[in-house]
Design a protein around this motif. Structure first.
Motif, PDB file in Angstrom:
ATOM      1  N   GLN A  62       9.790  -3.979   4.665  1.00 26.11           N
ATOM      2  CA  GLN A  62       9.089  -3.513   3.462  1.00 26.11           C
ATOM      3  C   GLN A  62       9.910  -2.541   2.616  1.00 26.11           C
ATOM      4  O   GLN A  62       9.483  -2.182   1.514  1.00 26.11           O
ATOM      5  CB  GLN A  62       7.740  -2.881   3.854  1.00 26.11           C
ATOM      6  N   ASN A  63      11.093  -2.132   3.088  1.00 24.95           N
ATOM      7  CA  ASN A  63      11.976  -1.352   2.205  1.00 24.95           C
ATOM      8  C   ASN A  63      12.322  -2.151   0.943  1.00 24.95           C
ATOM      9  O   ASN A  63      12.606  -1.589  -0.096  1.00 24.95           O
ATOM     10  CB  ASN A  63      13.277  -0.973   2.926  1.00 24.95           C
ATOM     11  N   PHE A  64      12.254  -3.489   1.057  1.00 21.04           N
ATOM     12  CA  PHE A  64      12.590  -4.353  -0.087  1.00 21.04           C
ATOM     13  C   PHE A  64      11.429  -4.511  -1.079  1.00 21.04           C
ATOM     14  O   PHE A  64      11.625  -5.031  -2.168  1.00 21.04           O
ATOM     15  CB  PHE A  64      12.994  -5.755   0.400  1.00 21.04           C
ATOM     16  N   GLY A  97      -0.119   8.450   5.694  1.00 20.31           N
ATOM     17  CA  GLY A  97      -1.200   7.459   5.678  1.00 20.31           C
ATOM     18  C   GLY A  97      -1.282   6.650   4.393  1.00 20.31           C
ATOM     19  O   GLY A  97      -2.109   5.735   4.301  1.00 20.31           O
ATOM     20  N   THR A  98      -0.417   6.987   3.412  1.00 17.35           N
ATOM     21  CA  THR A  98      -0.341   6.158   2.193  1.00 17.35           C
ATOM     22  C   THR A  98       0.994   5.409   2.137  1.00 17.35           C
ATOM     23  O   THR A  98       1.294   4.757   1.139  1.00 17.35           O
ATOM     24  CB  THR A  98      -0.481   7.037   0.930  1.00 17.35           C
ATOM     25  N   GLY A  99       1.786   5.544   3.198  1.00 14.04           N
ATOM     26  CA  GLY A  99       3.128   4.952   3.200  1.00 14.04           C
ATOM     27  C   GLY A  99       3.158   3.574   3.851  1.00 14.04           C
ATOM     28  O   GLY A  99       2.116   2.969   4.134  1.00 14.04           O
ATOM     29  N   PHE A 134      -2.065  17.152   3.152  1.00 11.50           N
ATOM     30  CA  PHE A 134      -1.077  17.428   4.204  1.00 11.50           C
ATOM     31  C   PHE A 134       0.298  17.416   3.551  1.00 11.50           C
ATOM     32  O   PHE A 134       0.689  16.436   2.925  1.00 11.50           O
ATOM     33  CB  PHE A 134      -1.126  16.360   5.309  1.00 11.50           C
ATOM     34  N   GLU A 135       1.024  18.516   3.700  1.00 10.32           N
ATOM     35  CA  GLU A 135       2.359  18.648   3.098  1.00 10.32           C
ATOM     36  C   GLU A 135       3.313  19.131   4.184  1.00 10.32           C
ATOM     37  O   GLU A 135       3.116  20.194   4.775  1.00 10.32           O
ATOM     38  CB  GLU A 135       2.275  19.648   1.928  1.00 10.32           C
ATOM     39  N   TRP A 136       4.343  18.329   4.495  1.00 16.16           N
ATOM     40  CA  TRP A 136       5.292  18.716   5.553  1.00 16.16           C
ATOM     41  C   TRP A 136       5.934  20.064   5.261  1.00 16.16           C
ATOM     42  O   TRP A 136       6.246  20.821   6.183  1.00 16.16           O
ATOM     43  CB  TRP A 136       6.385  17.650   5.701  1.00 16.16           C
ATOM     44  N   GLY A 175      -3.427  11.386   6.175  1.00 16.13           N
ATOM     45  CA  GLY A 175      -2.531  12.521   5.925  1.00 16.13           C
ATOM     46  C   GLY A 175      -1.657  12.201   4.730  1.00 16.13           C
ATOM     47  O   GLY A 175      -0.850  11.275   4.762  1.00 16.13           O
ATOM     48  N   SER A 176      -1.844  12.981   3.647  1.00 21.00           N
ATOM     49  CA  SER A 176      -1.138  12.712   2.389  1.00 21.00           C
ATOM     50  C   SER A 176      -1.164  13.986   1.576  1.00 21.00           C
ATOM     51  O   SER A 176      -2.103  14.779   1.707  1.00 21.00           O
ATOM     52  CB  SER A 176      -1.864  11.585   1.639  1.00 21.00           C
ATOM     53  N   ARG A 177      -0.170  14.141   0.719  1.00 20.72           N
ATOM     54  CA  ARG A 177      -0.189  15.331  -0.144  1.00 20.72           C
ATOM     55  C   ARG A 177      -1.377  15.283  -1.087  1.00 20.72           C
ATOM     56  O   ARG A 177      -1.850  16.308  -1.548  1.00 20.72           O
ATOM     57  CB  ARG A 177       1.124  15.432  -0.926  1.00 20.72           C
ATOM     58  N   ALA A 178      -1.874  14.080  -1.354  1.00 22.12           N
ATOM     59  CA  ALA A 178      -3.027  13.933  -2.249  1.00 22.12           C
ATOM     60  C   ALA A 178      -4.332  13.812  -1.465  1.00 22.12           C
ATOM     61  O   ALA A 178      -5.367  13.486  -2.041  1.00 22.12           O
ATOM     62  CB  ALA A 178      -2.832  12.696  -3.126  1.00 22.12           C
ATOM     63  N   VAL A 225       4.507  10.363  10.892  1.00 16.42           N
ATOM     64  CA  VAL A 225       5.614   9.841  10.088  1.00 16.42           C
ATOM     65  C   VAL A 225       6.169  11.016   9.297  1.00 16.42           C
ATOM     66  O   VAL A 225       5.479  11.574   8.443  1.00 16.42           O
ATOM     67  CB  VAL A 225       5.134   8.741   9.109  1.00 16.42           C
ATOM     68  N   TYR A 226       7.394  11.406   9.618  1.00 11.56           N
ATOM     69  CA  TYR A 226       8.017  12.512   8.878  1.00 11.56           C
ATOM     70  C   TYR A 226       8.698  11.949   7.632  1.00 11.56           C
ATOM     71  O   TYR A 226       9.268  10.856   7.664  1.00 11.56           O
ATOM     72  CB  TYR A 226       9.045  13.232   9.762  1.00 11.56           C
ATOM     73  N   TYR A 227       8.654  12.716   6.557  1.00 10.95           N
ATOM     74  CA  TYR A 227       9.308  12.259   5.325  1.00 10.95           C
ATOM     75  C   TYR A 227      10.165  13.398   4.759  1.00 10.95           C
ATOM     76  O   TYR A 227       9.707  14.526   4.748  1.00 10.95           O
ATOM     77  CB  TYR A 227       8.257  11.845   4.276  1.00 10.95           C
TER      78      TYR A 227
HETATM   79  N1  LIG Z   1      11.886   3.037   6.141  1.00  9.63           N
HETATM   80  C1  LIG Z   1      12.473   2.587   7.247  1.00  9.63           C
HETATM   81  O1  LIG Z   1      13.110   1.507   7.257  1.00  9.63           O
HETATM   82  C2  LIG Z   1      12.392   3.385   8.507  1.00  9.63           C
HETATM   83  C3  LIG Z   1      12.909   2.830   9.677  1.00  9.63           C
HETATM   84  C4  LIG Z   1      12.865   3.565  10.848  1.00  9.63           C
HETATM   85  C5  LIG Z   1      12.281   4.822  10.858  1.00  9.63           C
HETATM   86  N2  LIG Z   1      11.797   5.340   9.710  1.00  9.63           N
HETATM   87  C6  LIG Z   1      11.219   6.694   9.769  1.00  9.63           C
HETATM   88  O2  LIG Z   1      10.073   6.722   8.969  1.00  9.63           O
HETATM   89  C7  LIG Z   1       9.969   7.972   8.317  1.00  9.63           C
HETATM   90  C8  LIG Z   1       9.791   7.720   6.854  1.00  9.63           C
HETATM   91  O3  LIG Z   1       8.974   6.611   6.723  1.00  9.63           O
HETATM   92  P1  LIG Z   1       9.188   5.526   5.639  1.00  9.63           P
HETATM   93  O4  LIG Z   1      10.586   5.463   5.171  1.00  9.63           O
HETATM   94  O5  LIG Z   1       8.564   4.282   6.188  1.00  9.63           O
HETATM   95  O6  LIG Z   1       8.357   6.117   4.475  1.00  9.63           O
HETATM   96  P2  LIG Z   1       6.818   5.998   4.142  1.00  9.63           P
HETATM   97  O7  LIG Z   1       5.952   6.214   5.323  1.00  9.63           O
HETATM   98  O8  LIG Z   1       6.594   4.786   3.326  1.00  9.63           O
HETATM   99  O9  LIG Z   1       6.798   7.329   3.256  1.00  9.63           O
HETATM  100  C9  LIG Z   1       5.918   7.693   2.356  1.00  9.63           C
HETATM  101  C10 LIG Z   1       4.805   8.540   3.020  1.00  9.63           C
HETATM  102  O10 LIG Z   1       5.271   9.857   3.211  1.00  9.63           O
HETATM  103  C11 LIG Z   1       4.351  10.737   2.611  1.00  9.63           C
HETATM  104  N3  LIG Z   1       5.058  11.919   2.141  1.00  9.63           N
HETATM  105  C12 LIG Z   1       6.115  11.964   1.283  1.00  9.63           C
HETATM  106  N4  LIG Z   1       6.522  13.237   1.119  1.00  9.63           N
HETATM  107  C13 LIG Z   1       5.700  14.009   1.884  1.00  9.63           C
HETATM  108  C14 LIG Z   1       5.616  15.395   2.128  1.00  9.63           C
HETATM  109  N5  LIG Z   1       6.451  16.274   1.567  1.00  9.63           N
HETATM  110  N6  LIG Z   1       4.636  15.843   2.961  1.00  9.63           N
HETATM  111  C15 LIG Z   1       3.754  14.989   3.538  1.00  9.63           C
HETATM  112  N7  LIG Z   1       3.798  13.651   3.351  1.00  9.63           N
HETATM  113  C16 LIG Z   1       4.761  13.170   2.536  1.00  9.63           C
HETATM  114  C17 LIG Z   1       3.727   9.932   1.486  1.00  9.63           C
HETATM  115  O11 LIG Z   1       2.468  10.426   1.221  1.00  9.63           O
HETATM  116  P3  LIG Z   1       1.968  11.000  -0.189  1.00  9.63           P
HETATM  117  O12 LIG Z   1       2.982  10.591  -1.221  1.00  9.63           O
HETATM  118  O13 LIG Z   1       0.639  10.337  -0.356  1.00  9.63           O
HETATM  119  O14 LIG Z   1       1.903  12.460   0.032  1.00  9.63           O
HETATM  120  C18 LIG Z   1       3.631   8.556   2.105  1.00  9.63           C
HETATM  121  O15 LIG Z   1       2.448   8.425   2.860  1.00  9.63           O
HETATM  122  C19 LIG Z   1      11.229   8.739   8.586  1.00  9.63           C
HETATM  123  O16 LIG Z   1      10.965   9.788   9.481  1.00  9.63           O
HETATM  124  C20 LIG Z   1      12.166   7.711   9.195  1.00  9.63           C
HETATM  125  O17 LIG Z   1      12.965   8.295  10.218  1.00  9.63           O
HETATM  126  C21 LIG Z   1      11.823   4.647   8.534  1.00  9.63           C
END
Ligand SMILES: NC(=O)c1ccc[n+]([C@@H]2O[C@H](COP(=O)([O-])OP(=O)(O)OC[C@H]3O[C@@H](n4cnc5c(N)ncnc54)[C@H](OP(=O)(O)O)[C@@H]3O)[C@@H](O)[C@H]2O)c1
Length: 297
Positions: free
Chosen positions: A143-145, A28-30, A58-60, A50-53, A79-81
């Motif tokens: 937004q990866n950029f 939820g912060t991503g 919430f911690e995966w 859902g966030s570690r903070a 959203v898995y990370y």
């Molecule tokens: N990025 C892409 O281009 C893309 C494209 C397709 C699919 N995906 C999928 O999206 C997922 C990742 O998303 P994203 O790349 O867009 O990243 P994101 O959502 O921007 O990732 C960061 C988020 O993950 C949380 N986080 C990080 N480590 C964590 C942990 N150990 N436990 C719980 N929460 C955690 C962070 O929260 P806090 O730091 O606040 O804890 C933050 O909210 C992957 O499963 C991927 O398959 C991504």
């Protein structure tokens, strides 16, 4: 309940025929999760970040945090990370779905990766979870950029990836969040798999060109080998256990398999996806890529 955001208007917005979910927004912060939270808040819909903070956190990697985070929740945006393609991800996510459904969650929306075979195990676990589900198979987020690992390279003016001249139909996190929120609130999205792309195929050189044009700066793409990328990622401080699967992920999903457009955004929302050039212009205008002010952040 801890950390539950609820608007005073929520009760009056509910009607008997439209049950409102209380949603745990994991990540939820991503990039997408933060935008989902903004939309739920704007609509006065109850949710928890859902966030570690978070409160509770919430911690995966710590199942004991899941139960408290799920308390009182009837839906979750998942959203898995770091990535569903990483080793161990599918087992963790499958266990999470079981725990969530046992705790009363009836609606699950999963952010998955387009063209990622490893992510399909998590998708299957979702489909057999017993909850109403929707799968968002997203291509690379624009937004990866600006909010992720390509941000620093843009500031430095050199984007080096093992991507050759493959084309990628970057999708905007704003569109993904719109679809996630629609899926959480509208039964027409139950059982749907949305393959999400933007409206245009771009090579990484094209993306660099659009950002350069929007910022008025010199920004270039360089194609590197997987080995060169691994070495650079390790030198930049990416944890050793992430370097290998990250590079594998890039080289597999960037082998051309995703170099085609889909109608997923239109099917889900009834409108065209946002173009990368519009994302680049808006992000440049926000000052995110301003090198002088970025140094102060
Ligand atoms: N990025 C892409 O281009 C893309 C494209 C397709 C699919 N995906 C999928 O999206 C997922 C990742 O998303 P994203 O790349 O867009 O990243 P994101 O959502 O921007 O990732 C960061 C988020 O993950 C949380 N986080 C990080 N480590 C964590 C942990 N150990 N436990 C719980 N929460 C955690 C962070 O929260 P806090 O730091 O606040 O804890 C933050 O909210 C992957 O499963 C991927 O398959 C991504």
């Amino acid at each position: 309940m801890d950390g539950l955001m609820i608007s005073p208007f929520t009760q009056s917005m509910n009607t008997a025929s439209t049950p409102t979910h209380t949603t745990l927004v994991i990540g939820g912060t991503g990039k997408t999760g933060r935008r989902v939270v903004e939309r739920l808040a704007a609509q006065g819909l109850p949710h928890r970040v859902g966030s570690r903070a978070g409160t509770p956190p919430f911690e995966w990697n710590d199942e004991s945090t899941w139960h408290r985070a799920l308390e009182g929740m009837t839906a979750a945006y998942v959203v898995y990370y770091p990535d569903l393609a990483f080793p161990g991800a599918a087992a963790t996510v499958a266990t999470f779905f079981e725990v969530a459904v046992r705790n009363g969650v009836r609606r699950l929306v999963l952010l998955s990766g387009r063209g990622e075979e490893e992510a399909q195990a998590s998708e299957r676990a979702l489909q057999s979870s017993g909850a109403d589900w929707t799968i968002l198979q997203s291509t690379w987020l624009s937004q990866n950029f600006s909010e992720h690992f390509l941000y620093e390279p843009v500031l430095e003016g050199v984007i080096a990836l093992p991507a050759g001249d493959v084309a990628e139909p970057f999708v905007d996190a704003e569109d993904v969040a719109d679809i996630a929120v629609a899926a959480l609130g509208d039964d027409r999205h139950i059982g749907q798999v949305y393959e999400l792309t933007g409206p245009r195929l771009l090579t990484f050189a094209d993306a660099a060109h659009d950002i350069a044009e929007a910022t008025g700066r010199d920004i270039n793409y360089i194609s590197v080998t997987a080995e060169e990328y691994k070495a650079a990622a390790a030198a930049a401080g990416v944890p050793a256990e992430e370097v290998e699967p990250l590079t594998d992920l890039f080289t597999t999903v960037l082998d051309g398999r995703n170099a085609r457009l889909t109608d997923g955004v239109r099917r889900a929302l009834g409108r065209q996806p946002r173009d990368f050039r519009d994302y680049a212009r808006a992000t440049a205008a926000s000052g995110t890529w301003n090198v002088a002010t970025a140094a102060e952040r």
